[in-house]
Design an enzyme around this catalytic site. Structure first.
Site, PDB file in Angstrom:
ATOM      1  N   LYS A 280       0.837  -1.118   0.116  1.00 53.25           N
ATOM      2  CA  LYS A 280      -0.013  -0.037  -0.197  1.00 53.25           C
ATOM      3  C   LYS A 280       0.864   1.179   0.106  1.00 53.25           C
ATOM      4  CE  LYS A 280      -4.536   0.997   1.936  1.00 53.25           C
ATOM      5  NZ  LYS A 280      -5.544   0.704   2.876  1.00 53.25           N
ATOM      6  N   GLU A 365     -19.541  -5.203  10.179  1.00 54.70           N
ATOM      7  CA  GLU A 365     -20.651  -4.479  10.785  1.00 54.70           C
ATOM      8  C   GLU A 365     -21.588  -5.258  11.721  1.00 54.70           C
ATOM      9  OE1 GLU A 365     -18.692  -1.702   8.175  1.00 54.70           O
ATOM     10  OE2 GLU A 365     -19.682  -3.684   7.859  1.00 54.70           O
ATOM     11  N   ARG A 393     -25.857  -1.539   6.869  1.00 54.68           N
ATOM     12  CA  ARG A 393     -25.568  -2.673   6.790  1.00 54.68           C
ATOM     13  C   ARG A 393     -25.939  -3.881   7.820  1.00 54.68           C
ATOM     14  NH1 ARG A 393     -19.635  -3.314   4.122  1.00 54.68           N
ATOM     15  NH2 ARG A 393     -20.500  -4.673   2.622  1.00 54.68           N
TER      16      ARG A 393
END
Length: 633
Positions: A280, A365, A393
């Protein structure tokens, strides 16, 4: 520059080897330059440059389908598919989205924006392909962070039944936004470091390939078997045990190796996972050192990596961070939960101070909510800090596992309202509506930073499910003299004069003050009420307002349907009030990306637009406005 030759889909395939070697550096420089001016998701995109090149070299777009999980790492994909010249409009109103959008290009086959969805969408596309007898490849790109999401596991389980080609590319950079946690992260770490396996595999394969006639067949058979050499050195190869062929890991910055492996994966007659290891932020040292900071960045100085425009005031997230640390000091039962958003939600300080009471459950979540319910059932005081658009969600878990049992879980809902540049998938404009319907849930929103601090403290001591919503960005510091004690279901009257009363919720209180100022400049007085609670509503105040004011104006940064305004109207109907009501809310539509202030003006939630509506409702439009209306008529 080689990049100048990339103007349409598949132009990449016209380049020679030397040009292909030069292109990654040019793309990275292009991205750094563009995002330093527009802002955007930098670290993740710098990490997948070669991966994207290898996919585009191997597959034929738009015939073949590539689904990017979340999609914030699709910038190189956009560059390679004819959108390079529009990059100066990235994440701006009317410009390029920061995520894949089917309306932008036929090479974007599926809109994404939330995590852990690409495998499910890819399976659907593969099934549609097989049902219609068409021939195209389907590739789902998913990060190791997104693979912690429960939906991804459900899809992997379903993928094992597929008997036709379907390719999953696991982009493994050992991070989501914050560092990854949990069993999947540990498992992938074992694969990454299994040098003995890699050495043995390569040696065995090379030896077998030298055997005339039968060597290649033996290689293919070993690759297909569940009990291959991987089982000898890496126990319980999860993917192959599930019936998904595993290839890799491969260097995610070696285009040739990835192209070869993708071509091999495309020949498999079933589901196959290609494990690609990337870095990254690659190519830009500040992003390598601070990938979380450069996950989603504002415009920055390239040389230093520092944001050009610094905040003048503390944001609501900063205040939440401070309050949570203080509450952790005062009460050892206070615990914090996040779904892979430790930094974004402001829980890093709490984590540092109370590591045993901090829980990062990964991008999950649904699990986070039920986990918090279990903590509450066990006598703890859980605070789940989550973005508004991500909490939706977990609606079922909020309803069944928290509210049905009336458990004291605190939902700290960050990024509520218009968030701007991330667009439709991230605007937090539905949480009032989807939480309003649930029994036992209490909904609060602060008018300023002091009230926000009071509300978090109140919520932690509340004995029932409660949500506190607050916007992105700098915290309003006006009205510092208005700090009445918080009483459940009780609103706060700020100003009482005039024909109309503005019933403002949360972030809209600041706007209501601006509306009041606009009206006063026209000689019109109005009252302002800080509603504080969208549920339960202050019924007594509404009864009095209906008697004392000609017009009630409800104001919320949420969709109209199911919001506070409709609840106010229903309450007035129940008490038989005949007072006129005007709703200020987001219309029932998805809001595109763009500058937040610009979007507020576009959808009529700015002070000037609201003031004009009120003037017309009260029949006090000035003569010039009347002339303009007549002209339009």
């Amino acid at each position: 520059m080689v990049l100048d030759k990339i103007n349409n889909s598949n132009d990449l395939k016209k380049l020679d080897k030397e040009e292909l070697r030069q292109l990654p550096a040019e793309i990275r420089q292009f991205l750094i330059q563009c995002l330093s001016e527009t802002g955007g998701h930098l670290a993740s995109n710098l990490g997948v440059v070669e991966l994207t090149l290898a996919l585009h070299l191997t597959f034929d777009l738009p015939r073949d389908k590539i689904i990017w999980d979340v999609g914030h790492q699709s910038y190189t994909h956009k560059i390679l598919t004819g959108r390079k010249e529009a990059f100066h409009t990235l994440r701006q109103y009317g410009g390029l989205s920061g995520f894949p959008k089917t309306k932008e290009s036929s090479c974007d086959c599926f809109n994404t924006g939330h995590s852990s969805t690409s495998i499910s969408a890819g399976l659907g596309l593969a099934a549609a392909r097989d049902l219609t007898g068409r021939e195209y490849k389907v590739v789902s790109v998913i990060g190791d962070g997104a693979l912690t999401g429960g939906m991804a596991f459900e899809a992997l389980n379903n993928a094992s039944k597929l008997e036709t080609n379907f390719i999953i590319v696991l982009n493994d950079n050992d991070m989501s936004i914050s560092p990854n946690v949990g069993g999947m992260s540990h498992y992938l770490g074992g694969i990454r470091t299994a040098d003995a396996y890699q050495d043995l595999k390569n040696g065995v394969m090379e030896s077998l390939n030298k055997i005339p006639v039968y060597g290649e067949r033996l290689v293919q058979r070993i690759r297909r078997t569940k009990s291959g050499i991987k089982q000898l050195l890496i126990p319980g190869m999860l993917f192959e045990d599930m019936g998904i062929m595993y290839l890799g890991p491969v260097d995610g910055h070696d285009v040739d190796k990835m192209t070869a492996l993708f071509s091999q994966a495309a020949r498999v007659g079933g589901p196959v996972l290609v494990h690609v290891m990337t870095q990254k932020g690659r190519g830009y040292e500040p992003a390598v050192r601070h990938p979380a900071r450069f996950h989603g960045t504002e415009p920055f100085d390239i040389e230093t990596g520092l944001v050009k425009k610094k905040k003048k005031r503390a944001g609501y997230t900063d205040i939440f961070s401070t309050v949570m640390r203080k509450l952790g000091d005062r009460d050892e039962r206070v615990v914090a939960v996040t779904a892979a958003m430790e930094t974004g939600t402001g829980l890093k300080r709490f984590h540092n101070m109370f590591p045993e009471r901090f829980f990062d459950v990964g991008i999950a979540e649904e699990h986070a909510v039920t986990f918090a319910a279990g903590l509450a059932a066990g006598g703890q005081k859980p605070v789940f800090a989550v973005y508004s658009s991500f909490l939706q969600r977990a609606y079922d878990q909020v309803l069944h596992d928290v509210c049905l049992q009336d458990l004291p879980v605190v939902f700290a809902i960050d990024r509520a309202g218009i968030v701007g540049s991330d667009g439709e998938t991230h605007q937090g404009i539905f949480d009032i509506s989807y939480l309003m319907t649930i029994p036992n849930m209490t909904l609060m929103a602060p008018k300023n930073k002091w009230e926000f601090s009071d509300m978090i403290k109140f919520a932690v001591d509340f004995e029932h499910p409660i949500a506190v919503r607050y916007p992105r960005g700098e915290a309003f510091d006006g009205l510092e003299d208005f700090r009445a004690p918080i009483v459940p279901g009780r609103a706060e009257v700020l100003y009482e004069e005039g024909q109309a009363v503005l019933l403002a919720y949360g972030s809209m209180v600041k706007t209501a003050l601006e509306v009041r100022s606009c009206l006063q400049s026209c000689g019109i007085e109005c009252a302002v009420v800080n509603m504080r609670f969208a549920k339960p509503l202050d019924r007594k105040l509404l009864e009095q307002a209906a008697q004392n004011y000609e017009l009630l104006v409800t104001m919320e940064e949420n969709v109209l349907s199911g919001g506070m305004g409709e609840a106010v109207l229903e309450t007035l109907h129940q008490i038989g009030a005949q007072t006129a009501v005007m709703h200020v809310a987001v219309q029932n539509e998805f809001i595109p990306h763009g500058n937040a202030d610009l979007l507020m003006r576009r959808i009529g939630l700015d002070a000037e637009s609201i003031a004009e509506r009120i003037k017309k409702k009260l029949g006090q439009t000035d003569e010039q406005d009347k002339v303009e209306d007549e002209r339009k008529t």
